[in-house]
Each structure stands twice: as structure tokens, then as C-alpha cells.
Design a protein around this motif. Structure first.
Motif, PDB file in Angstrom:
ATOM      1  N   ASN A  22       0.831  -1.203   0.000  1.00 52.02           N
ATOM      2  CA  ASN A  22       0.000   0.000   0.000  1.00 52.02           C
ATOM      3  C   ASN A  22       0.864   1.252   0.000  1.00 52.02           C
ATOM      4  O   ASN A  22       0.535   2.246  -0.645  1.00 52.02           O
ATOM      5  CB  ASN A  22      -0.948   0.005   1.205  1.00 52.02           C
ATOM      6  CG  ASN A  22      -2.099  -0.964   1.019  1.00 52.02           C
ATOM      7  OD1 ASN A  22      -2.303  -1.510  -0.063  1.00 52.02           O
ATOM      8  ND2 ASN A  22      -2.840  -1.185   2.073  1.00 52.02           N
ATOM      9  N   GLU A  23       1.975   1.201   0.725  1.00 54.49           N
ATOM     10  CA  GLU A  23       2.887   2.350   0.774  1.00 54.49           C
ATOM     11  C   GLU A  23       3.432   2.658  -0.616  1.00 54.49           C
ATOM     12  O   GLU A  23       3.519   3.815  -1.018  1.00 54.49           O
ATOM     13  CB  GLU A  23       4.027   2.081   1.760  1.00 54.49           C
ATOM     14  CG  GLU A  23       4.992   3.226   1.905  1.00 54.49           C
ATOM     15  CD  GLU A  23       4.406   4.467   2.579  1.00 54.49           C
ATOM     16  OE1 GLU A  23       5.086   5.506   2.555  1.00 54.49           O
ATOM     17  OE2 GLU A  23       3.283   4.415   3.116  1.00 54.49           O
ATOM     18  N   ALA A  24       3.799   1.638  -1.363  1.00 52.57           N
ATOM     19  CA  ALA A  24       4.293   1.849  -2.728  1.00 52.57           C
ATOM     20  C   ALA A  24       3.196   2.420  -3.620  1.00 52.57           C
ATOM     21  O   ALA A  24       3.468   3.285  -4.462  1.00 52.57           O
ATOM     22  CB  ALA A  24       4.834   0.547  -3.310  1.00 52.57           C
ATOM     23  N   LYS A  25       1.985   1.944  -3.447  1.00 50.90           N
ATOM     24  CA  LYS A  25       0.870   2.494  -4.229  1.00 50.90           C
ATOM     25  C   LYS A  25       0.704   3.983  -3.928  1.00 50.90           C
ATOM     26  O   LYS A  25       0.461   4.790  -4.810  1.00 50.90           O
ATOM     27  CB  LYS A  25      -0.433   1.748  -3.914  1.00 50.90           C
ATOM     28  CG  LYS A  25      -0.493   0.337  -4.465  1.00 50.90           C
ATOM     29  CD  LYS A  25      -1.752  -0.378  -3.979  1.00 50.90           C
ATOM     30  CE  LYS A  25      -1.844  -1.803  -4.455  1.00 50.90           C
ATOM     31  NZ  LYS A  25      -0.815  -2.691  -3.911  1.00 50.90           N
ATOM     32  N   ARG A  26       0.847   4.326  -2.656  1.00 51.74           N
ATOM     33  CA  ARG A  26       0.711   5.715  -2.223  1.00 51.74           C
ATOM     34  C   ARG A  26       1.841   6.587  -2.768  1.00 51.74           C
ATOM     35  O   ARG A  26       1.606   7.593  -3.426  1.00 51.74           O
ATOM     36  CB  ARG A  26       0.726   5.763  -0.686  1.00 51.74           C
ATOM     37  CG  ARG A  26      -0.490   6.298  -0.047  1.00 51.74           C
ATOM     38  CD  ARG A  26      -0.445   6.360   1.474  1.00 51.74           C
ATOM     39  NE  ARG A  26       0.834   6.463   2.142  1.00 51.74           N
ATOM     40  CZ  ARG A  26       1.588   7.553   2.216  1.00 51.74           C
ATOM     41  NH1 ARG A  26       1.197   8.652   1.634  1.00 51.74           N
ATOM     42  NH2 ARG A  26       2.723   7.546   2.864  1.00 51.74           N
ATOM     43  N   VAL A  27       3.081   6.180  -2.489  1.00 53.82           N
ATOM     44  CA  VAL A  27       4.245   7.003  -2.817  1.00 53.82           C
ATOM     45  C   VAL A  27       4.515   7.043  -4.323  1.00 53.82           C
ATOM     46  O   VAL A  27       4.786   8.105  -4.880  1.00 53.82           O
ATOM     47  CB  VAL A  27       5.489   6.479  -2.057  1.00 53.82           C
ATOM     48  CG1 VAL A  27       6.755   7.167  -2.522  1.00 53.82           C
ATOM     49  CG2 VAL A  27       5.303   6.656  -0.556  1.00 53.82           C
ATOM     50  N   THR A  28       4.435   5.911  -4.980  1.00 52.51           N
ATOM     51  CA  THR A  28       4.816   5.826  -6.388  1.00 52.51           C
ATOM     52  C   THR A  28       3.715   6.278  -7.335  1.00 52.51           C
ATOM     53  O   THR A  28       3.990   6.947  -8.330  1.00 52.51           O
ATOM     54  CB  THR A  28       5.233   4.377  -6.739  1.00 52.51           C
ATOM     55  OG1 THR A  28       6.241   3.971  -5.823  1.00 52.51           O
ATOM     56  CG2 THR A  28       5.752   4.281  -8.155  1.00 52.51           C
ATOM     57  N   LEU A  29       2.473   5.929  -7.025  1.00 54.41           N
ATOM     58  CA  LEU A  29       1.374   6.202  -7.958  1.00 54.41           C
ATOM     59  C   LEU A  29       0.370   7.232  -7.458  1.00 54.41           C
ATOM     60  O   LEU A  29      -0.568   7.581  -8.177  1.00 54.41           O
ATOM     61  CB  LEU A  29       0.645   4.893  -8.298  1.00 54.41           C
ATOM     62  CG  LEU A  29       1.501   3.847  -9.003  1.00 54.41           C
ATOM     63  CD1 LEU A  29       0.726   2.550  -9.171  1.00 54.41           C
ATOM     64  CD2 LEU A  29       2.003   4.361 -10.349  1.00 54.41           C
ATOM     65  N   GLY A  30       0.524   7.693  -6.227  1.00 57.08           N
ATOM     66  CA  GLY A  30      -0.364   8.737  -5.722  1.00 57.08           C
ATOM     67  C   GLY A  30      -1.723   8.259  -5.262  1.00 57.08           C
ATOM     68  O   GLY A  30      -2.673   9.041  -5.209  1.00 57.08           O
ATOM     69  N   VAL A  31      -1.849   6.981  -4.904  1.00 57.18           N
ATOM     70  CA  VAL A  31      -3.111   6.488  -4.349  1.00 57.18           C
ATOM     71  C   VAL A  31      -3.206   7.036  -2.929  1.00 57.18           C
ATOM     72  O   VAL A  31      -2.300   6.842  -2.123  1.00 57.18           O
ATOM     73  CB  VAL A  31      -3.166   4.941  -4.334  1.00 57.18           C
ATOM     74  CG1 VAL A  31      -4.474   4.461  -3.727  1.00 57.18           C
ATOM     75  CG2 VAL A  31      -2.982   4.386  -5.739  1.00 57.18           C
TER      76      VAL A  31
END
Length: 181
Positions: free
Chosen positions: A65-74
């Protein structure tokens, strides 16, 4: 078409990736993928094809989830409200892939490949796909939750990769499908 002998991937997946490369090249489109449960399998299939650099702009593997947040702006709100395996998250992943690449079209995949992690509402085999096209209305959501056959983790991931590749094929409904002169 002959079977691909220089690949570790199933021939059917590579054949579909070949169509993605050839048809998007002909349409003048570049693609991006944002992958979670497939862990880069879609990008791997595309890059099995010589000349795929003409078509593949970027691949994002955002498993956490952190990668989704940081990398893709979710947003954290979307993740907490709907969960990682949701239309809202997949749609935001696809939008983020477009925002962080030069691609004309992006496909996102998030799901439960198993064998654990499933719930009553989202059992193993639940996979969500989203497709975003550059220049299209971001409020016009193109996403689909599917229940894939639970034929084991590898089988679910292969089914999901095939579905994502099919979504990357240009079609007449795409405004970027190359119908212009």
C-alpha cells in the motif's frame, strides 16, 4: 505463428504480448502498466518481445500500500476506505501510471492471488483491472472487478496478466487507438 522457445513464460502469454506490441506500435501508442498481484508479470511478458521498447514506456510494481501511495499517488483515504483490491484503488493506480510516464494508455492490476489473504467479500481470485487513456475524462472510470478461477497462485497471476494484456490492445472505442490519419 511459431512457438516462442526463448522464453520462461507460457507461449500463450507471450503471443498475447506480441499482439500488444505489434498493434500498439501500429497505432502509434505507448503503454504503461501498474501492477500489484502480478508483480511485474505483464511488463515481463511485453519485454519478451524484441522491439517492445517502441511500445512499453513504464512498468510500476507497487505491491505494498505504501508503494501504491508514494509511487502512484493512491491516497491513504482511498486505500483505507476501499482497500487495496478495489475499483477506486485500481483506477487511481492507472491514473498514477499515466501521470508518471509518457504513455498514452495505462492498465492497472490489483488483486488477491492467494493462497491466503482472501475474505468473504474479496475471496482468492478477486482481481481488479483499470484502464486509463491520456486525454480522456478522468471521471470516466474504466475499471472492472473480476473473480478469476482459483487455480492456485500462479494460475491466478497468469489469468490476471492475460486480462491486463487484453486491455492494452487498441480497439475502436479508444480515442487514442490510432484511427486518425
Amino acid at each position: 505463428m511459431t512457438a516462442d522457445t526463448d522464453t520462461i513464460l507460457p507461449n500463450e502469454l507471450v503471443a498475447l504480448a506480441r499482439r500488444v506490441v505489434e498493434e500498439n506500435r501500429a497505432a502509434g501508442r505507448r503503454v504503461a502498466v501498474a501492477e500489484s498481484c502480478t508483480g511485474g508479470l505483464v511488463a515481463a511478458a511485453i519485454t519478451e518481445i524484441p522491439g517492445s521498447s517502441d511500445v512499453l514506456d513504464a512498468g510500476f510494481v507497487t505491491y505494498s500500500n505504501e508503494a501504491k501511495r508514494v509511487t502512484l499517488g493512491v491516497s491513504l483515504d482511498v486505500l483505507e476506505t476501499f482497500g487495496a483490491v478495489s475499483i477506486a484503488v485500481a483506477w487511481r493506480m492507472a491514473q498514477g501510471a499515466l501521470e508518471h510516464s509518457s504513455a498514452d494508455v495505462a492498465v492497472a492490476i490489483t488483486g488477491v492471488a492467494g493462497p491466503g489473504g482472501g475474505t468473504e467479500k474479496k475471496p482468492v481470485g478477486t482481481v481488479v483491472f483499470a484502464k486509463a487513456v491520456r486525454g480522456a475524462d478522468p471521471q470516466d472510470v474504466h475499471a472492472d472487478l473480476r473473480r478469476l478461477d482459483d487455480i492456485g497462485r500462479a494460475g491466478i497471476r497468469l489469468q490476471a496478466a492475460s486480462c491486463a494484456l487484453e486491455l492494452l490492445l487498441p480497439d475502436a472505442a479508444d480515442p487514442e487507438a490510432g484511427d486518425e490519419p
